[in-house]
Design a protein around this motif. Structure first.
Motif, PDB file in Angstrom:
ATOM      1  N   SER A  34      36.906  42.429  28.001  1.00  8.99           N
ATOM      2  CA  SER A  34      38.304  42.114  28.239  1.00  8.99           C
ATOM      3  C   SER A  34      38.697  40.833  27.523  1.00  8.99           C
ATOM      4  O   SER A  34      38.045  39.805  27.663  1.00  8.99           O
ATOM      5  N   LYS A  35      39.755  40.917  26.773  1.00  9.41           N
ATOM      6  CA  LYS A  35      40.363  39.752  26.128  1.00  9.41           C
ATOM      7  C   LYS A  35      41.752  39.537  26.730  1.00  9.41           C
ATOM      8  O   LYS A  35      42.639  39.000  26.099  1.00  9.41           O
ATOM      9  N   GLN A  36      41.909  39.990  27.986  1.00  5.24           N
ATOM     10  CA  GLN A  36      43.192  39.886  28.669  1.00  5.24           C
ATOM     11  C   GLN A  36      43.221  38.649  29.561  1.00  5.24           C
ATOM     12  O   GLN A  36      42.205  38.274  30.143  1.00  5.24           O
ATOM     13  N   ASP A  37      44.381  38.077  29.680  1.00 11.04           N
ATOM     14  CA  ASP A  37      44.603  37.005  30.629  1.00 11.04           C
ATOM     15  C   ASP A  37      44.782  37.649  31.999  1.00 11.04           C
ATOM     16  O   ASP A  37      45.649  38.497  32.175  1.00 11.04           O
ATOM     17  N   ARG A  38      43.957  37.291  32.950  1.00 10.99           N
ATOM     18  CA  ARG A  38      43.998  37.934  34.270  1.00 10.99           C
ATOM     19  C   ARG A  38      45.265  37.608  35.050  1.00 10.99           C
ATOM     20  O   ARG A  38      45.706  38.393  35.880  1.00 10.99           O
ATOM     21  N   SER A  39      45.865  36.465  34.811  1.00 13.31           N
ATOM     22  CA  SER A  39      47.063  36.078  35.551  1.00 13.31           C
ATOM     23  C   SER A  39      48.301  36.838  35.090  1.00 13.31           C
ATOM     24  O   SER A  39      49.111  37.267  35.894  1.00 13.31           O
ATOM     25  N   TYR A  40      48.421  36.990  33.779  1.00 10.68           N
ATOM     26  CA  TYR A  40      49.641  37.574  33.226  1.00 10.68           C
ATOM     27  C   TYR A  40      49.432  38.949  32.602  1.00 10.68           C
ATOM     28  O   TYR A  40      50.383  39.580  32.178  1.00 10.68           O
ATOM     29  N   LEU A  41      48.185  39.397  32.517  1.00  8.55           N
ATOM     30  CA  LEU A  41      47.828  40.718  31.996  1.00  8.55           C
ATOM     31  C   LEU A  41      48.362  40.979  30.588  1.00  8.55           C
ATOM     32  O   LEU A  41      48.867  42.044  30.286  1.00  8.55           O
ATOM     33  N   GLY A  43      47.196  40.605  26.383  1.00  9.67           N
ATOM     34  CA  GLY A  43      45.969  40.603  25.603  1.00  9.67           C
ATOM     35  C   GLY A  43      45.484  42.026  25.410  1.00  9.67           C
ATOM     36  O   GLY A  43      46.272  42.974  25.503  1.00  9.67           O
TER      37      GLY A  43
END
Length: 66
Positions: A34-41, A43
C-alpha cells in the motif's frame, strides 16, 4: 524489493485484490504493497510477484482480462 517485480498498480483496492486472488489461484505468490495515506485514502496500491513468476503472471492477468 529485491527478487520481486511490480506487475500492477491502481488506486482501486478491489482491482488490485482481484488480480492478487487470480494469481494466487493460479499458484503464483503475490504481495500487495500500500502506498495509500490511511487518513485520507489517496495514493495507490502495488501488486508484486516473484521475478521468476513475472512472465507467467502477466499471461494469467492478460488471459483473464482479454
Amino acid at each position: 524489493m529485491p527478487g520481486w517485480e511490480k506487475i500492477y498498480e491502481s488506486a482501486d483496492g478491489q482491482s488490485v485484490n482481484l488480480r492478487k486472488a487470480l494469481l494466487e489461484s493460479s499458484g503464483i505468490a503475490a504481495v500487495v504493497v500500500s502506498k495509500q495515506d490511511r487518513s485520507y485514502l489517496f495514493g495507490h496500491l502495488e501488486l508484486f510477484v516473484h521475478t521468476d513468476d513475472y512472465i507467467r503472471a502477466l499471461q494469467v492477468i492478460e488471459q483473464a482480462e482479454g
